[in-house]
Design a protein around this motif. Sequence first.
Motif, PDB file in Angstrom:
ATOM      1  N   SER A 199       4.898   2.240   5.912  1.00 41.51           N
ATOM      2  CA  SER A 199       4.897   0.884   5.373  1.00 41.51           C
ATOM      3  C   SER A 199       4.079   0.806   4.094  1.00 41.51           C
ATOM      4  CB  SER A 199       4.321  -0.098   6.399  1.00 41.51           C
ATOM      5  OG  SER A 199       2.927   0.107   6.539  1.00 41.51           O
ATOM      6  N   ASN A 200       4.386  -0.184   3.286  1.00 39.68           N
ATOM      7  CA  ASN A 200       3.565  -0.490   2.123  1.00 39.68           C
ATOM      8  C   ASN A 200       2.368  -1.344   2.545  1.00 39.68           C
ATOM      9  OD1 ASN A 200       5.137   0.675  -0.104  1.00 39.68           O
ATOM     10  ND2 ASN A 200       6.698  -0.723   0.634  1.00 39.68           N
ATOM     11  N   MET A 201       2.538  -2.064   3.631  1.00 46.16           N
ATOM     12  CA  MET A 201       1.490  -2.914   4.164  1.00 46.16           C
ATOM     13  C   MET A 201       0.399  -2.040   4.785  1.00 46.16           C
ATOM     14  SD  MET A 201       1.886  -5.790   7.182  1.00 46.16           S
ATOM     15  CE  MET A 201       3.078  -4.774   7.982  1.00 46.16           C
ATOM     16  N   ARG A 202      -0.829  -2.527   4.692  1.00 52.93           N
ATOM     17  CA  ARG A 202      -1.961  -1.818   5.269  1.00 52.93           C
ATOM     18  C   ARG A 202      -2.580  -2.662   6.374  1.00 52.93           C
ATOM     19  NH1 ARG A 202      -0.169   2.159   3.105  1.00 52.93           N
ATOM     20  NH2 ARG A 202      -1.030   3.263   1.345  1.00 52.93           N
ATOM     21  N   ILE A 222       4.566  -7.874  -1.141  1.00 55.27           N
ATOM     22  CA  ILE A 222       5.043  -7.688   0.239  1.00 55.27           C
ATOM     23  C   ILE A 222       6.358  -6.906   0.255  1.00 55.27           C
ATOM     24  CG2 ILE A 222       3.778  -9.654   1.217  1.00 55.27           C
ATOM     25  CD1 ILE A 222       6.413 -11.271   1.073  1.00 55.27           C
ATOM     26  N   ARG A 223       6.308  -5.719  -0.270  1.00 58.08           N
ATOM     27  CA  ARG A 223       7.514  -4.901  -0.445  1.00 58.08           C
ATOM     28  C   ARG A 223       8.203  -4.528   0.865  1.00 58.08           C
ATOM     29  NH1 ARG A 223       5.182  -0.358  -4.185  1.00 58.08           N
ATOM     30  NH2 ARG A 223       3.502  -0.705  -2.724  1.00 58.08           N
ATOM     31  N   ASP A 224       7.491  -4.595   1.986  1.00 55.41           N
ATOM     32  CA  ASP A 224       8.139  -4.316   3.267  1.00 55.41           C
ATOM     33  C   ASP A 224       9.065  -5.456   3.685  1.00 55.41           C
ATOM     34  OD1 ASP A 224       6.926  -1.787   3.910  1.00 55.41           O
ATOM     35  OD2 ASP A 224       5.075  -2.882   4.317  1.00 55.41           O
ATOM     36  N   PHE A 225       8.838  -6.650   3.154  1.00 50.80           N
ATOM     37  CA  PHE A 225       9.572  -7.834   3.585  1.00 50.80           C
ATOM     38  C   PHE A 225      10.423  -8.473   2.494  1.00 50.80           C
ATOM     39  CE2 PHE A 225       5.456  -7.660   5.856  1.00 50.80           C
ATOM     40  CZ  PHE A 225       5.948  -7.279   7.096  1.00 50.80           C
ATOM     41  N   ALA A 226      10.058  -8.284   1.239  1.00 45.07           N
ATOM     42  CA  ALA A 226      10.771  -8.896   0.118  1.00 45.07           C
ATOM     43  C   ALA A 226      11.460  -7.806  -0.694  1.00 45.07           C
ATOM     44  CB  ALA A 226       9.801  -9.676  -0.763  1.00 45.07           C
ATOM     45  N   VAL A 227      12.766  -7.924  -0.821  1.00 51.43           N
ATOM     46  CA  VAL A 227      13.552  -6.945  -1.570  1.00 51.43           C
ATOM     47  C   VAL A 227      14.076  -7.618  -2.831  1.00 51.43           C
ATOM     48  CG1 VAL A 227      15.582  -5.436  -1.494  1.00 51.43           C
ATOM     49  CG2 VAL A 227      14.237  -5.813   0.584  1.00 51.43           C
TER      50      VAL A 227
END
Length: 152
Positions: free
Chosen positions: A56-59, A115-120
């Motif tokens: 994930s990009n999120m931490r 929020i690259r995991d959720f927004a494309v």
Amino acid sequence: MPNLEQFDKQKDSILSTIRVRGPSLPVQIAKVLGVSPIFASAFLSELRAENKLKISNMRVGSSPLYFIQGQEPMLENFVQHLNQREREAFEHLRKNLVLEDSTQTPIMRVALRAIRDFAVSVKVRINGESKLFWKHHLLDDSEIGRIISGRL
């Protein structure tokens, strides 16, 4: 000399754990394997390099989440770890499914990029002009055109 068969068993154990538990942190995997978090991180990195895991990009704290292809919807279980602005952007996007970048506030635009995991990001050509939109990560690509044309 390290036992390669044992390494393969540990990697299989990691994959089966993530299949059952969903996205996981290196410390969680370390507990399951009974090894230090450094070794667990090394195994996870190797599985990532073999394209058996995604990251994930999120931490969560300073660690990324490791997950298997297809578990992307389960990442939403961790949105409480986003900062306030990113959570607001996530909720706004989840509610609207598609957002036009140019109509968002500067803070929202920055948060959507974070929020690259959720927004494309999706670039769409409208009347010869290229426009940037953000789609919710679970939205099917075939729906984007319908949603955008419905709003224009």
